[in-house]
Motif scaffolding. Structure first.
Motif, PDB file in Angstrom:
ATOM      1  N   ILE A  11       0.845  -1.195   0.000  1.00  0.00           N
ATOM      2  CA  ILE A  11       0.000   0.000   0.000  1.00  0.00           C
ATOM      3  C   ILE A  11       0.881   1.246   0.000  1.00  0.00           C
ATOM      4  O   ILE A  11       1.828   1.339   0.775  1.00  0.00           O
ATOM      5  N   ILE A  12       0.570   2.169  -0.883  1.00  0.00           N
ATOM      6  CA  ILE A  12       1.249   3.466  -0.890  1.00  0.00           C
ATOM      7  C   ILE A  12       0.281   4.497  -0.315  1.00  0.00           C
ATOM      8  O   ILE A  12      -0.808   4.708  -0.856  1.00  0.00           O
ATOM      9  N   VAL A  21      -2.808   0.670  -4.091  1.00  0.00           N
ATOM     10  CA  VAL A  21      -2.079  -0.575  -3.881  1.00  0.00           C
ATOM     11  C   VAL A  21      -1.238  -0.806  -5.129  1.00  0.00           C
ATOM     12  O   VAL A  21      -1.720  -0.664  -6.253  1.00  0.00           O
ATOM     13  N   VAL A  22       0.026  -1.128  -4.936  1.00  0.00           N
ATOM     14  CA  VAL A  22       0.940  -1.300  -6.064  1.00  0.00           C
ATOM     15  C   VAL A  22       1.551  -2.702  -6.016  1.00  0.00           C
ATOM     16  O   VAL A  22       1.731  -3.279  -4.941  1.00  0.00           O
ATOM     17  N   LYS A  35       6.670  -4.988 -14.680  1.00  0.00           N
ATOM     18  CA  LYS A  35       5.929  -3.736 -14.850  1.00  0.00           C
ATOM     19  C   LYS A  35       5.150  -3.459 -13.569  1.00  0.00           C
ATOM     20  O   LYS A  35       4.596  -4.366 -12.951  1.00  0.00           O
ATOM     21  N   ARG A  36       5.128  -2.209 -13.189  1.00  0.00           N
ATOM     22  CA  ARG A  36       4.425  -1.825 -11.959  1.00  0.00           C
ATOM     23  C   ARG A  36       2.970  -1.471 -12.274  1.00  0.00           C
ATOM     24  O   ARG A  36       2.681  -0.738 -13.228  1.00  0.00           O
ATOM     25  N   PHE A  37       2.059  -1.983 -11.466  1.00  0.00           N
ATOM     26  CA  PHE A  37       0.628  -1.711 -11.625  1.00  0.00           C
ATOM     27  C   PHE A  37       0.099  -1.024 -10.364  1.00  0.00           C
ATOM     28  O   PHE A  37       0.442  -1.411  -9.241  1.00  0.00           O
ATOM     29  N   TYR A  38      -0.732   0.004 -10.578  1.00  0.00           N
ATOM     30  CA  TYR A  38      -1.342   0.723  -9.468  1.00  0.00           C
ATOM     31  C   TYR A  38      -2.857   0.469  -9.473  1.00  0.00           C
ATOM     32  O   TYR A  38      -3.503   0.524 -10.532  1.00  0.00           O
ATOM     33  N   VAL A  39      -3.422   0.220  -8.313  1.00  0.00           N
ATOM     34  CA  VAL A  39      -4.865  -0.010  -8.201  1.00  0.00           C
ATOM     35  C   VAL A  39      -5.415   0.864  -7.078  1.00  0.00           C
ATOM     36  O   VAL A  39      -4.914   0.830  -5.953  1.00  0.00           O
ATOM     37  N   GLU A  58      -8.130  -4.163   2.729  1.00  0.00           N
ATOM     38  CA  GLU A  58      -9.026  -5.103   2.055  1.00  0.00           C
ATOM     39  C   GLU A  58      -8.692  -5.212   0.572  1.00  0.00           C
ATOM     40  O   GLU A  58      -8.695  -6.299  -0.010  1.00  0.00           O
ATOM     41  N   LEU A  59      -8.391  -4.074  -0.062  1.00  0.00           N
ATOM     42  CA  LEU A  59      -8.018  -4.077  -1.476  1.00  0.00           C
ATOM     43  C   LEU A  59      -6.720  -4.849  -1.675  1.00  0.00           C
ATOM     44  O   LEU A  59      -6.593  -5.645  -2.623  1.00  0.00           O
ATOM     45  N   LYS A  60      -5.751  -4.634  -0.803  1.00  0.00           N
ATOM     46  CA  LYS A  60      -4.478  -5.357  -0.888  1.00  0.00           C
ATOM     47  C   LYS A  60      -4.715  -6.872  -0.780  1.00  0.00           C
ATOM     48  O   LYS A  60      -4.149  -7.661  -1.549  1.00  0.00           O
ATOM     49  N   LYS A  61      -5.566  -7.257   0.148  1.00  0.00           N
ATOM     50  CA  LYS A  61      -5.873  -8.678   0.335  1.00  0.00           C
ATOM     51  C   LYS A  61      -6.538  -9.257  -0.915  1.00  0.00           C
ATOM     52  O   LYS A  61      -6.199 -10.365  -1.365  1.00  0.00           O
TER      53      LYS A  61
END
Length: 396
Positions: A11-12, A21-22, A35-39, A58-61
Motif C-alpha cells: 500500500i502506498i 495498492v501497487v 511492470k508496476r501496476f497501481y490499483v 481489504e483491497l491489498k488482500k
C-alpha cells in the motif's frame, strides 16, 4: 517450485491523499523484467483515516488472492466502449443470482457491520442509501445493481440538489460515498458470480466546486446592523435567533413541529427525513429555552409547525422561500451581497463558540457533524483559527 510472476504487493499512502495498492508483474515476453501496476478501486473516496486504512488493507488482500489464483494484468481488459459494457453486463445481469439494488445495499451494510466499521460512518451509509433507494423505488427504476450507470447516478444527484437543496459539499459527499458502495458491492457479488461486472464508473461524474463564501459568516459589526434592522419584524427576528442558537439548517427549522421539542430533556430531535445527517439531537441552550418560552410553544398541539403560516405557530407550513424572501429586502437595504444568507447565522454561531473557547466536541453536537475529519473540513471552509497565536506572544 516455480518463481512467482508477481511481487511486492503493498500500500502506498501518499500525503496528498492519493492512496493506492501497487505490485509488480513480470512481462510475458521479458523474463526477469517487471511492470508496476497501481490499483485505487475507490479507496480515495473514503475520507475517514481509519476506514480508508481498512479499505486499503481489504483491497491489498483482494489483489493478493487474485494474483495467487492466476490473475494476469496483461490479459485483463482495462477499458470497454460504453455500448459494449452495457450489452455485456445486461447478459450477465440476467443471471438469476444477480443482485437487485436493495439486495446490494443490504449486503453492503451487512459487510460494513461485519468489519466493525465505525458507528458514525455506518450510520451515514445507512442514511445515504435509504435516501437513494427511496428515490430509486419512487421512480420505479428497473435496473439491477450492476446495471446502474453514471447516468442514473447523475439523475439522483440532480434530484438531491433540486428537491433536498444539497450544498456542493453534500453533493460531492454522495458521489464519494456511493462510489464506495458500488465498488464494494461489485467485489462482494463477484464472490458468488465471478462473471458479474458493474457499469457504474464515478470518474464520469464531475464534482461541484465548493464555495465557503456562499454562506459568509457575520462579523460583529455586520451582525449588529442586521439585528437592528430586523428587530421589529418579530417573526423574522425569532427565526434568525433560532438558527443562531440551535445551529439547525433552515430546512430543518422550516419543517420543525412541536413534538420534536423535548423541554424536559432539553433537546430537539431533527428527524432523518428532514436532516441531511440522519436522526440527530440538538441541545437546547438557555438562550434557546428562553426563546421557546417567549413563543409559548408548550401551549400548541404537537403537530403544529413552530414557524407556520400567518406569522405564527400553526398547522400549516410556510413555503420553502418564505423567510428567504422576507430577509432579502433587508440585505438590499444594507447593501449586503448574495454570500450573506440566513444559513450564515449558523456559521456565525460556530465561529463565536469556537472563539469563546468551547471545545470542538461540544460544537459538533450543534453542527451535526458525525466525525472529526468532517468538522475539521467545515472549519477550514470557514477559515476558523482558535490557536493561541492570536494573543500576545514574544516581544521583539
Amino acid at each position: 517450485m516455480a518463481k512467482p510472476v508477481y511481487k511486492n504487493v503493498r500500500i502506498i499512502r501518499a500525503s496528498s491523499g492519493d492512496w493506492r495498492v501497487v505490485y509488480e508483474y513480470e512481462f510475458p515476453d521479458k523474463p526477469g523484467n517487471y511492470k508496476r501496476f497501481y490499483v485505487r478501486d475507490g479507496i480515495n473516496y473514503v475520507h475517514d483515516s481509519d476506514e480508508k486504512e481498512k479499505a486499503a488493507q481489504e483491497l491489498k488482500k483482494d489483489i493478493e488472492v487474485a494474483l495467487k489464483n492466476g490473475f494476469n494484468p496483461f490479459l485483463a481488459s482495462t477499458k470497454m466502449e460504453t455500448s459494449l459494457r452495457t450489452e455485456e453486463n445486461r447478459i450477465i445481469s440476467s443471471h438469476p443470482s444477480a443482485w437487485t439494488m436493495q439486495e446490494a445495499i443490504d449486503n453492503f451494510l451487512a459487510y460494513c457491520e461485519n468489519i466493525n466499521l465505525k458507528k458514525t460512518t455506518l450510520k451515514k451509509y445507512k442514511s445515504q442509501t435509504k435516501i437513494f433507494i427511496e428515490w430509486y423505488n419512487n421512480l420505479n427504476i428497473n435496473k439491477l445493481a450492476s446495471e446502474i450507470d453514471e447516468g442514473t447516478m447523475q439523475s439522483f444527484l440532480d434530484y438531491g440538489v433540486k428537491f433536498n437543496k444539497w450544498s456542493p459539499r453534500t453533493y460531492n459527499n454522495y458521489i464519494d460515498d456511493l462510489s464506495v458502495l458500488f465498488a464494494r458491492c461489485e467485489k462482494l457479488e463477484k464472490r458468488k458470480n465471478k462473471e458479474i461486472k458493474y457499469l457504474y464508473d464515478p470518474y464520469f461524474l464531475e464534482k461541484k466546486r465548493t464555495h465557503a463564501e456562499r454562506n459568509r459568516y457575520y462579523t460583529p459589526a455586520v451582525a449588529s446592523l442586521i439585528k437592528n434592522a430586523v428587530k421589529d419584524d418579530i417573526e423574522l427576528f425569532r427565526y434568525i435567533k433560532w438558527i443562531f442558537y440551535s445551529c439547525m439548517r433552515p430546512k430543518e427549522i422550516h419543517l420543525l413541529q412541536i413534538h420534536h421539542i423535548d423541554l424536559d430533556s432539553r433537546q430537539i430531535k431533527v428527524a432523518g427525513s428532514i436532516g441531511k445527517t440522519g436522526d440527530r439531537f440538538v441541545p437546547i441552550c438557555d438562550e434557546l429555552h428562553e426563546l421557546i418560552a417567549e413563543m409559548k410553544l408548550d401551549q400548541y398541539p404537537l403537530d403544529y409547525f413552530v414557524f407556520g403560516r400567518h406569522k405564527k405557530t400553526s398547522d400549516k407550513v410556510v413555503g420553502d422561500d418564505y423567510f428567504r424572501n422576507k430577509f432579502r429586502p433587508y440585505k438590499i437595504k444594507l447593501k449586503l451581497d448574495e454570500n450573506y444568507t440566513l444559513y450564515s447565522w449558523k456559521h456565525t454561531r460556530v465561529i463565536s463558540l469556537i472563539s469563546a473557547g468551547f471545545d470542538d466536541n461540544q460544537v459538533m453536537t450543534l453542527t451535526g457533524h458525525r466525525d472529526r475529519a468532517g468538522f475539521e473540513a467545515y472549519k477550514r471552509e470557514l477559515v476558523v483559527d482558535n490557536s493561541s497565536m492570536k494573543g500576545k506572544t514574544i516581544d521583539f
